[in-house]
Design a protein around this motif. Structure first.
Motif, short mmCIF file in Angstrom:
data_model
loop_
_atom_site.label_atom_id
_atom_site.label_comp_id
_atom_site.label_asym_id
_atom_site.label_seq_id
_atom_site.Cartn_x
_atom_site.Cartn_y
_atom_site.Cartn_z
N LYS A 106 13.74 14.12 3.36
CA LYS A 106 14.56 13.78 4.53
C LYS A 106 13.69 13.56 5.77
O LYS A 106 14.12 12.91 6.73
CB LYS A 106 15.61 14.86 4.78
N HIS A 107 12.47 14.10 5.75
CA HIS A 107 11.52 13.84 6.84
C HIS A 107 10.58 12.69 6.48
O HIS A 107 10.12 11.96 7.37
CB HIS A 107 10.71 15.10 7.14
N LEU A 108 10.28 12.56 5.19
CA LEU A 108 9.33 11.54 4.75
C LEU A 108 9.85 10.12 5.01
O LEU A 108 9.13 9.28 5.57
CB LEU A 108 9.03 11.72 3.26
N LYS A 109 11.06 9.86 4.61
CA LYS A 109 11.58 8.48 4.69
C LYS A 109 11.66 7.93 6.11
O LYS A 109 11.25 6.79 6.37
CB LYS A 109 12.94 8.40 3.99
N PRO A 110 12.14 8.69 7.09
CA PRO A 110 12.16 8.18 8.47
C PRO A 110 10.75 7.90 9.01
O PRO A 110 10.55 6.92 9.74
CB PRO A 110 12.83 9.30 9.27
N LEU A 111 9.79 8.74 8.62
CA LEU A 111 8.42 8.52 9.08
C LEU A 111 7.81 7.29 8.43
O LEU A 111 7.10 6.51 9.08
CB LEU A 111 7.56 9.76 8.77
N GLN A 112 8.08 7.09 7.14
CA GLN A 112 7.60 5.88 6.46
C GLN A 112 8.19 4.63 7.11
O GLN A 112 7.50 3.63 7.28
CB GLN A 112 7.98 5.94 4.98
N LYS A 113 9.45 4.71 7.48
CA LYS A 113 10.10 3.58 8.14
C LYS A 113 9.48 3.30 9.49
O LYS A 113 9.29 2.13 9.89
CB LYS A 113 11.60 3.87 8.28
N ALA A 114 9.13 4.35 10.21
CA ALA A 114 8.53 4.19 11.54
C ALA A 114 7.11 3.65 11.46
O ALA A 114 6.69 2.82 12.27
CB ALA A 114 8.54 5.53 12.27
N ILE A 115 6.35 4.09 10.46
CA ILE A 115 4.96 3.67 10.33
C ILE A 115 4.86 2.24 9.81
O ILE A 115 3.96 1.48 10.19
CB ILE A 115 4.20 4.63 9.39
N LYS A 116 5.77 1.87 8.92
CA LYS A 116 5.78 0.53 8.30
C LYS A 116 4.44 0.23 7.64
O LYS A 116 3.99 0.98 6.78
CB LYS A 116 6.14 -0.53 9.35
N ASP A 117 3.79 -0.84 8.06
CA ASP A 117 2.53 -1.25 7.41
C ASP A 117 1.28 -0.84 8.20
O ASP A 117 0.18 -1.35 7.94
CB ASP A 117 2.52 -2.77 7.20
N ARG A 118 1.43 0.05 9.15
CA ARG A 118 0.27 0.45 9.95
C ARG A 118 -0.75 1.18 9.07
O ARG A 118 -0.38 2.01 8.24
CB ARG A 118 0.70 1.37 11.09
N PRO A 119 -2.04 0.91 9.24
CA PRO A 119 -3.04 1.73 8.56
C PRO A 119 -3.02 3.13 9.15
O PRO A 119 -2.91 3.29 10.37
CB PRO A 119 -4.36 1.01 8.85
N VAL A 120 -3.08 4.15 8.29
CA VAL A 120 -2.93 5.52 8.77
C VAL A 120 -3.88 6.46 8.04
O VAL A 120 -4.10 6.33 6.84
CB VAL A 120 -1.46 5.99 8.61
N TRP A 121 -4.44 7.37 8.80
CA TRP A 121 -5.29 8.41 8.21
C TRP A 121 -4.94 9.73 8.86
O TRP A 121 -4.37 9.77 9.96
CB TRP A 121 -6.78 8.09 8.37
N VAL A 122 -5.23 10.83 8.18
CA VAL A 122 -4.90 12.15 8.70
C VAL A 122 -6.15 13.02 8.76
O VAL A 122 -7.01 12.96 7.88
CB VAL A 122 -3.82 12.85 7.83
N TYR A 123 -6.26 13.77 9.84
CA TYR A 123 -7.31 14.79 9.95
C TYR A 123 -6.56 16.11 9.78
O TYR A 123 -5.80 16.53 10.64
CB TYR A 123 -7.99 14.72 11.32
N ALA A 124 -6.76 16.75 8.62
CA ALA A 124 -5.92 17.87 8.21
C ALA A 124 -6.56 19.22 8.50
O ALA A 124 -7.76 19.42 8.30
CB ALA A 124 -5.63 17.77 6.71
N SER A 125 -5.74 20.15 8.96
CA SER A 125 -6.18 21.53 9.21
C SER A 125 -7.37 21.58 10.17
O SER A 125 -8.38 22.23 9.89
CB SER A 125 -6.53 22.23 7.90
#
Length: 317
Positions: A106-125
């Motif tokens: 329920k949180h994943l899908k709205p975020l995927q819709k907002a990001i669309k095709d943008r390249p994305v990376w995460v810096y975790a912890s």
């Protein structure tokens, strides 16, 4: 006295010790009361090994409390055997058997819709100093990928104030997840200052840089398997000393990349974003490694089953 009261009250049938938790008095009680015992996911630092070698007879007596010792690596197996332990078997690291981090759809899908095709990376912890590094990497990536999205997941969300102070110096449009969950189109740096959602951001990202490997505190690193299990390309900095064996195993399988410095980290992220096929291939290698190692717990359970049977206990995997 405390241990005696504990054993008299609970009268344990079986005992498991984990990693390097070797408490001589506890082991003496286990031995005297003939309680089947196992040391699981056993490891020992080189320093500890050298110290125990100096009192080898005491080490042998202490380790004799265990019916079986299951080590993380062959090197650890040799060390325990050299100290006089018996029935030592390498079963690999139990960290490999960790389930994927939870992801809430329920949180994943709205975020995927907002990001669309943008390249994305995460810096975790992330720890102190790594949010600054993330901003510097973002600024350089933006020259090649104008719509790049950088997600920062701090290890300690309560640091949000100092993180905001650090990021504000770069004049980058950022947003705190704790303030607004939706990712705005203008947002370039998204700070996930919440708890228990790291799996969500690994799933959203193509590349995951593992925190506390470039930090100001000397580093040590967090578990890169969590990223691999959710199909993000794991990248670690040079200071991963708390995960040395795990990272080495992943390197041997070409399932992780190690960035030597900031320039090298930028080069790695840029290279994968320019080559989607290379990114897909690397994701597959990481996921395949994680899948192969996921049966470690089964190996451990097979080895400890005789201890249950020895006490006439019902054993259910």
């Amino acid at each position: 006295d405390w241990l005696r009261r504990f054993f008299d009250h609970w009268q344990p049938d079986i005992a498991f010790c984990i990693e390097s938790e070797l408490w001589p008095n506890t082991l003496r009680f286990l031995r005297k009361r003939h309680i089947p015992s196992a040391l699981i996911n056993a490891r020992m630092s080189k320093t500890s090994y050298k110290r125990w070698k100096m009192i080898r007879d005491d080490a042998k007596k202490m380790l004799s409390s265990f019916d079986i010792i299951l080590t993380q690596t062959k090197e650890h197996e040799e060390w325990f055997e050299n100290l006089g332990a018996h029935s030592v078997i390498t079963t690999d690291n139990l960290k490999y058997s960790a389930k994927p981090l939870p992801v809430d759809d329920k949180h994943l899908k709205p975020l995927q819709k907002a990001i669309k095709d943008r390249p994305v990376w995460v810096y975790a912890s992330t720890h102190d100093g790594e949010e600054t590094l993330a901003c510097e990497i973002h600024i350089n990536l933006k020259k090649q990928f104008p719509d790049i999205l950088t997600i920062i997941v701090p290890r300690h969300p309560e640091r949000r104030g100092e993180i905001e102070t650090a990021i504000s110096k770069y004049d980058l449009p950022y947003q705190l997840r704790s303030v607004k969950t939706d990712i705005l189109a203008k947002t370039e740096v998204y700070i996930a200052d919440t708890m228990g959602e790291l799996g969500l951001f690994y799933t959203l990202s193509d590349i995951a840089v593992i925190g506390r490997t470039f930090s100001n505190d000397g580093g040590g690193g967090h578990n890169p398997m969590e990223a691999a299990l959710l199909s993000a390309v794991p990248v670690t900095g040079p200071n991963y000393q708390n995960q040395t064996q795990l990272v080495q195993d992943m390197l041997d399988a070409d399932a992780i990349l190690v960035a030597d410095n900031k320039a090298h980290l930028l080069e790695i992220i840029s290279s994968f974003m320019k080559q989607p096929d290379k990114m897909t291939s690397q994701k597959s290698k990481a996921l395949e490694f994680a899948a192969r190692k996921a049966n470690v717990i089964d190996h451990v359970m097979e080895e400890i089953e005789p201890l249950f049977l020895k006490k006439g206990l019902h054993f259910k995997k």
